[in-house]
Design a protein around this motif. Sequence first.
Motif, PDB file in Angstrom:
ATOM      1  N   VAL A 101       0.572  -1.194   0.029  1.00  0.00           N
ATOM      2  CA  VAL A 101      -0.130  -0.072  -0.376  1.00  0.00           C
ATOM      3  C   VAL A 101       0.796   1.314  -0.122  1.00  0.00           C
ATOM      4  O   VAL A 101       0.558   2.591  -0.703  1.00  0.00           O
ATOM      5  CB  VAL A 101      -0.738  -0.071   1.124  1.00  0.00           C
ATOM      6  CG1 VAL A 101      -1.653   1.119   0.979  1.00  0.00           C
ATOM      7  CG2 VAL A 101      -1.773  -0.929   1.084  1.00  0.00           C
ATOM      8  N   ARG A 102       2.048   1.013   0.760  1.00  0.00           N
ATOM      9  CA  ARG A 102       3.057   2.141   0.805  1.00  0.00           C
ATOM     10  C   ARG A 102       3.370   2.917  -0.531  1.00  0.00           C
ATOM     11  O   ARG A 102       3.508   3.452  -0.991  1.00  0.00           O
ATOM     12  CB  ARG A 102       4.067   1.867   1.723  1.00  0.00           C
ATOM     13  CG  ARG A 102       3.669   2.488   3.632  1.00  0.00           C
ATOM     14  CD  ARG A 102       5.220   2.514   4.400  1.00  0.00           C
ATOM     15  NE  ARG A 102       3.785   2.362   5.561  1.00  0.00           N
ATOM     16  CZ  ARG A 102       3.849   1.035   6.319  1.00  0.00           C
ATOM     17  NH1 ARG A 102       5.068   0.123   5.823  1.00  0.00           N
ATOM     18  NH2 ARG A 102       3.766   1.481   7.627  1.00  0.00           N
ATOM     19  N   ALA A 103       3.879   1.401  -1.257  1.00  0.00           N
ATOM     20  CA  ALA A 103       4.374   0.733  -2.469  1.00  0.00           C
ATOM     21  C   ALA A 103       3.743   2.060  -3.622  1.00  0.00           C
ATOM     22  O   ALA A 103       4.111   2.822  -3.966  1.00  0.00           O
ATOM     23  CB  ALA A 103       5.275   0.439  -2.917  1.00  0.00           C
ATOM     24  N   LEU A 104       2.513   1.791  -3.412  1.00  0.00           N
ATOM     25  CA  LEU A 104       1.731   2.352  -4.325  1.00  0.00           C
ATOM     26  C   LEU A 104       1.436   3.653  -4.324  1.00  0.00           C
ATOM     27  O   LEU A 104       1.026   4.610  -5.155  1.00  0.00           O
ATOM     28  CB  LEU A 104       0.129   1.427  -4.404  1.00  0.00           C
ATOM     29  CG  LEU A 104      -1.062   1.911  -5.358  1.00  0.00           C
ATOM     30  CD1 LEU A 104      -0.441   2.490  -6.445  1.00  0.00           C
ATOM     31  CD2 LEU A 104      -1.997   0.883  -5.011  1.00  0.00           C
ATOM     32  N   GLY A 108      -9.422   4.629  -1.520  1.00  0.00           N
ATOM     33  CA  GLY A 108      -8.198   5.349  -1.922  1.00  0.00           C
ATOM     34  C   GLY A 108      -7.474   5.264  -2.186  1.00  0.00           C
ATOM     35  O   GLY A 108      -6.791   5.814  -2.710  1.00  0.00           O
ATOM     36  N   LEU A 109      -6.817   3.982  -2.594  1.00  0.00           N
ATOM     37  CA  LEU A 109      -5.874   3.778  -3.415  1.00  0.00           C
ATOM     38  C   LEU A 109      -6.369   3.776  -5.244  1.00  0.00           C
ATOM     39  O   LEU A 109      -5.510   4.529  -6.115  1.00  0.00           O
ATOM     40  CB  LEU A 109      -5.147   2.507  -3.202  1.00  0.00           C
ATOM     41  CG  LEU A 109      -4.429   2.203  -2.249  1.00  0.00           C
ATOM     42  CD1 LEU A 109      -4.307   0.608  -1.883  1.00  0.00           C
ATOM     43  CD2 LEU A 109      -3.555   3.305  -2.244  1.00  0.00           C
ATOM     44  N   GLN A 133      -0.631  -1.004 -12.464  1.00  0.00           N
ATOM     45  CA  GLN A 133      -0.332  -2.143 -12.407  1.00  0.00           C
ATOM     46  C   GLN A 133      -0.522  -2.732 -10.984  1.00  0.00           C
ATOM     47  O   GLN A 133      -1.010  -4.022 -11.533  1.00  0.00           O
ATOM     48  CB  GLN A 133       0.952  -2.912 -13.567  1.00  0.00           C
ATOM     49  CG  GLN A 133       1.504  -2.554 -14.513  1.00  0.00           C
ATOM     50  CD  GLN A 133       2.766  -2.780 -14.989  1.00  0.00           C
ATOM     51  OE1 GLN A 133       3.357  -3.028 -14.498  1.00  0.00           O
ATOM     52  NE2 GLN A 133       2.495  -4.333 -16.406  1.00  0.00           N
ATOM     53  N   LEU A 134       0.036  -1.855 -10.622  1.00  0.00           N
ATOM     54  CA  LEU A 134       0.080  -2.551  -8.518  1.00  0.00           C
ATOM     55  C   LEU A 134      -1.008  -2.608  -8.310  1.00  0.00           C
ATOM     56  O   LEU A 134      -1.574  -3.126  -7.514  1.00  0.00           O
ATOM     57  CB  LEU A 134       1.024  -1.676  -8.061  1.00  0.00           C
ATOM     58  CG  LEU A 134       1.864  -1.711  -8.139  1.00  0.00           C
ATOM     59  CD1 LEU A 134       2.682  -0.211  -7.665  1.00  0.00           C
ATOM     60  CD2 LEU A 134       3.010  -2.754  -7.358  1.00  0.00           C
ATOM     61  N   LEU A 135      -1.667  -1.778  -8.926  1.00  0.00           N
ATOM     62  CA  LEU A 135      -3.246  -1.584  -8.325  1.00  0.00           C
ATOM     63  C   LEU A 135      -4.439  -3.038  -7.564  1.00  0.00           C
ATOM     64  O   LEU A 135      -4.610  -3.086  -6.662  1.00  0.00           O
ATOM     65  CB  LEU A 135      -4.270  -0.640  -8.296  1.00  0.00           C
ATOM     66  CG  LEU A 135      -5.739  -0.376  -7.984  1.00  0.00           C
ATOM     67  CD1 LEU A 135      -5.595  -0.327  -6.852  1.00  0.00           C
ATOM     68  CD2 LEU A 135      -6.623   0.525  -8.594  1.00  0.00           C
ATOM     69  N   PRO A 136      -4.468  -3.991  -8.673  1.00  0.00           N
ATOM     70  CA  PRO A 136      -5.409  -5.045  -8.522  1.00  0.00           C
ATOM     71  C   PRO A 136      -3.895  -5.865  -8.246  1.00  0.00           C
ATOM     72  O   PRO A 136      -5.024  -6.384  -7.407  1.00  0.00           O
ATOM     73  CB  PRO A 136      -5.340  -4.694 -10.058  1.00  0.00           C
ATOM     74  CG  PRO A 136      -5.026  -4.591 -11.294  1.00  0.00           C
ATOM     75  CD  PRO A 136      -4.117  -3.413 -10.253  1.00  0.00           C
ATOM     76  N   LYS A 137      -3.346  -5.953  -7.968  1.00  0.00           N
ATOM     77  CA  LYS A 137      -2.420  -6.581  -6.847  1.00  0.00           C
ATOM     78  C   LYS A 137      -2.594  -6.054  -6.138  1.00  0.00           C
ATOM     79  O   LYS A 137      -2.701  -6.894  -4.893  1.00  0.00           O
ATOM     80  CB  LYS A 137      -0.434  -7.173  -7.243  1.00  0.00           C
ATOM     81  CG  LYS A 137      -0.561  -7.108  -8.476  1.00  0.00           C
ATOM     82  CD  LYS A 137       0.887  -6.840  -9.007  1.00  0.00           C
ATOM     83  CE  LYS A 137       1.116  -7.630 -10.234  1.00  0.00           C
ATOM     84  NZ  LYS A 137       2.359  -7.340 -11.121  1.00  0.00           N
ATOM     85  N   VAL A 138      -2.478  -5.103  -5.592  1.00  0.00           N
ATOM     86  CA  VAL A 138      -2.492  -4.837  -3.946  1.00  0.00           C
ATOM     87  C   VAL A 138      -3.854  -4.722  -3.034  1.00  0.00           C
ATOM     88  O   VAL A 138      -4.537  -5.755  -2.397  1.00  0.00           O
ATOM     89  CB  VAL A 138      -2.545  -2.679  -3.251  1.00  0.00           C
ATOM     90  CG1 VAL A 138      -2.343  -3.020  -1.986  1.00  0.00           C
ATOM     91  CG2 VAL A 138      -1.055  -2.814  -4.089  1.00  0.00           C
TER      92      VAL A 138
END
Length: 84
Positions: A32-35, A75-76, A46-51
Amino acid sequence: MANHKSSLKRIRQTATRKAHNHYYAKTARNAVRALRATTDKAAAEQLLPKVSSMLDKLAKRNIIHRNKAANLKSGLALHTNGLA
């Protein structure tokens, strides 16, 4: 200290489960922090579905509350959509 065999086993199981849950919760928090730190829209998409998947799994297994997972995902998604 517990004296019954069943309570000793329960203590061991609880410690194992706590370590397991802590690892996955910490991994999801770092994701979450990385995103949130990402400023590139393509990378964020690309990161959103994984997180989101990580958060859903934590909520399904009651490691975090389902409303907390929904709140974080919302929020993300807003962050990702707001990137230029």
